[in-house]
Design a protein around this motif. Structure first.
Motif, mmCIF file in Angstrom:
data_model
loop_
_atom_site.group_PDB
_atom_site.id
_atom_site.type_symbol
_atom_site.label_atom_id
_atom_site.label_comp_id
_atom_site.label_asym_id
_atom_site.label_seq_id
_atom_site.Cartn_x
_atom_site.Cartn_y
_atom_site.Cartn_z
ATOM 1 N N UNK A 29 0.838 -1.199 0.000
ATOM 2 C CA UNK A 29 0.000 0.000 0.000
ATOM 3 C C UNK A 29 0.871 1.246 0.000
ATOM 4 N N UNK A 30 0.432 2.264 -0.764
ATOM 5 C CA UNK A 30 1.108 3.561 -0.763
ATOM 6 C C UNK A 30 0.777 4.284 0.536
ATOM 7 N N UNK A 31 1.742 4.996 1.044
ATOM 8 C CA UNK A 31 1.513 5.852 2.201
ATOM 9 C C UNK A 31 0.922 7.160 1.686
ATOM 10 N N UNK A 32 -0.327 7.433 2.040
ATOM 11 C CA UNK A 32 -1.013 8.630 1.563
ATOM 12 C C UNK A 32 -0.909 9.795 2.544
ATOM 13 N N UNK A 33 -0.011 9.700 3.511
ATOM 14 C CA UNK A 33 0.197 10.792 4.459
ATOM 15 C C UNK A 33 0.599 12.052 3.696
ATOM 16 N N UNK A 56 -10.516 15.754 1.794
ATOM 17 C CA UNK A 56 -10.681 16.747 2.837
ATOM 18 C C UNK A 56 -11.937 17.572 2.679
ATOM 19 N N UNK A 57 -12.692 17.368 1.574
ATOM 20 C CA UNK A 57 -13.910 18.172 1.362
ATOM 21 C C UNK A 57 -15.130 17.587 2.068
ATOM 22 N N UNK A 58 -14.925 16.519 2.814
ATOM 23 C CA UNK A 58 -16.024 15.889 3.528
ATOM 24 C C UNK A 58 -16.666 14.749 2.754
ATOM 25 N N UNK A 59 -16.534 14.751 1.446
ATOM 26 C CA UNK A 59 -17.083 13.673 0.622
ATOM 27 C C UNK A 59 -16.000 12.684 0.211
ATOM 28 N N UNK A 60 -14.794 13.199 0.044
ATOM 29 C CA UNK A 60 -13.651 12.378 -0.347
ATOM 30 C C UNK A 60 -12.647 12.407 0.798
ATOM 31 N N UNK A 61 -12.385 11.247 1.378
ATOM 32 C CA UNK A 61 -11.493 11.189 2.533
ATOM 33 C C UNK A 61 -10.422 10.123 2.337
ATOM 34 N N UNK A 62 -9.256 10.411 2.882
ATOM 35 C CA UNK A 62 -8.186 9.422 2.957
ATOM 36 C C UNK A 62 -8.378 8.696 4.280
ATOM 37 N N UNK A 63 -8.417 7.372 4.218
ATOM 38 C CA UNK A 63 -8.684 6.563 5.408
ATOM 39 C C UNK A 63 -7.553 6.694 6.420
ATOM 40 N N UNK A 64 -7.906 6.441 7.668
ATOM 41 C CA UNK A 64 -6.927 6.408 8.745
ATOM 42 C C UNK A 64 -6.650 4.952 9.076
ATOM 43 N N UNK A 65 -5.409 4.529 9.125
ATOM 44 C CA UNK A 65 -4.208 5.330 8.913
ATOM 45 C C UNK A 65 -3.950 5.542 7.421
ATOM 46 N N UNK A 66 -3.328 6.647 7.107
ATOM 47 C CA UNK A 66 -3.027 6.975 5.708
ATOM 48 C C UNK A 66 -2.077 5.967 5.079
ATOM 49 N N UNK A 67 -1.367 5.235 5.908
ATOM 50 C CA UNK A 67 -0.439 4.221 5.390
ATOM 51 C C UNK A 67 -1.177 3.030 4.788
ATOM 52 N N UNK A 68 -2.505 2.959 4.987
ATOM 53 C CA UNK A 68 -3.294 1.864 4.407
ATOM 54 C C UNK A 68 -3.466 2.028 2.901
ATOM 55 N N UNK A 69 -3.231 3.252 2.383
ATOM 56 C CA UNK A 69 -3.353 3.501 0.954
ATOM 57 C C UNK A 69 -4.782 3.602 0.461
ATOM 58 N N UNK A 70 -5.741 3.755 1.370
ATOM 59 C CA UNK A 70 -7.155 3.739 1.006
ATOM 60 C C UNK A 70 -7.747 5.141 1.030
ATOM 61 N N UNK A 71 -8.542 5.449 0.003
ATOM 62 C CA UNK A 71 -9.377 6.648 0.044
ATOM 63 C C UNK A 71 -10.778 6.271 -0.391
ATOM 64 N N UNK A 72 -11.772 7.061 0.090
ATOM 65 C CA UNK A 72 -13.166 6.738 -0.147
ATOM 66 C C UNK A 72 -13.950 7.986 -0.532
ATOM 67 N N UNK A 92 -6.688 11.671 -9.742
ATOM 68 C CA UNK A 92 -5.275 12.054 -9.668
ATOM 69 C C UNK A 92 -4.892 12.154 -8.206
ATOM 70 N N UNK A 93 -3.686 11.742 -7.904
ATOM 71 C CA UNK A 93 -3.167 11.873 -6.551
ATOM 72 C C UNK A 93 -1.879 12.678 -6.610
ATOM 73 N N UNK A 94 -1.754 13.612 -5.684
ATOM 74 C CA UNK A 94 -0.512 14.361 -5.535
ATOM 75 C C UNK A 94 0.079 13.933 -4.196
#
Length: 118
Positions: A29-33, A56-72, A92-94
């Motif tokens: 998994x990518x670290x999304x921190x 961060x807009x409330x609809x799209x979140x990076x899961x905790x922990x960010x090291x899981x590589x998951x976003x929803x 796209x991910x930056x």
């Protein structure tokens, strides 16, 4: 990068999308921190998306922990904004390092959900 078609969604429901970002070589998994994820939805061949979601807009979140590589993403689709059709989705991910990667370029079939719930 994934290219293809995403599962169809109704324009009268909450579109839920969960993605795990992994290294193509190792499967780790990518670290999304510190990363920023952006999802855009547009009509085919249009230059600008109809809607853009950013982590961060409330609809799209990076899961905790960010090291899981998951976003929803959990976003209500509005029938007036998304009549039944095929749409294009780009993700796209930056990364915190500043590196930008396109994760997904796909089609999203949007169906008329018929019933509006309260």
């Amino acid at each position: 990068m994934y290219t293809g078609a995403l599962d169809a969604v109704s324009n009268r429901e909450t579109w839920s999308l969960s993605v795990i970002v992994t290294d193509g070589d190792t499967g780790a998994a990518f670290d999304l921190t510190g990363a920023v994820v952006t999802i855009g939805i547009r009509e085919p061949e249009a230059l600008q998306p109809r809607v853009t979601y950013t982590s961060g807009d409330g609809k799209l979140v990076i899961a905790t922990p960010a090291t899981s590589g998951v976003f929803m993403l959990n976003a209500d689709l509005d029938p007036s904004l998304f009549p039944p059709s095929q749409y294009e989705v780009g993700i796209v991910i930056k990364l915190a390092s500043g590196v930008k990667r396109t994760l997904i370029v796909a089609t999203l079939p949007v169906m008329d959900g018929v019933v509006t719930s309260s």
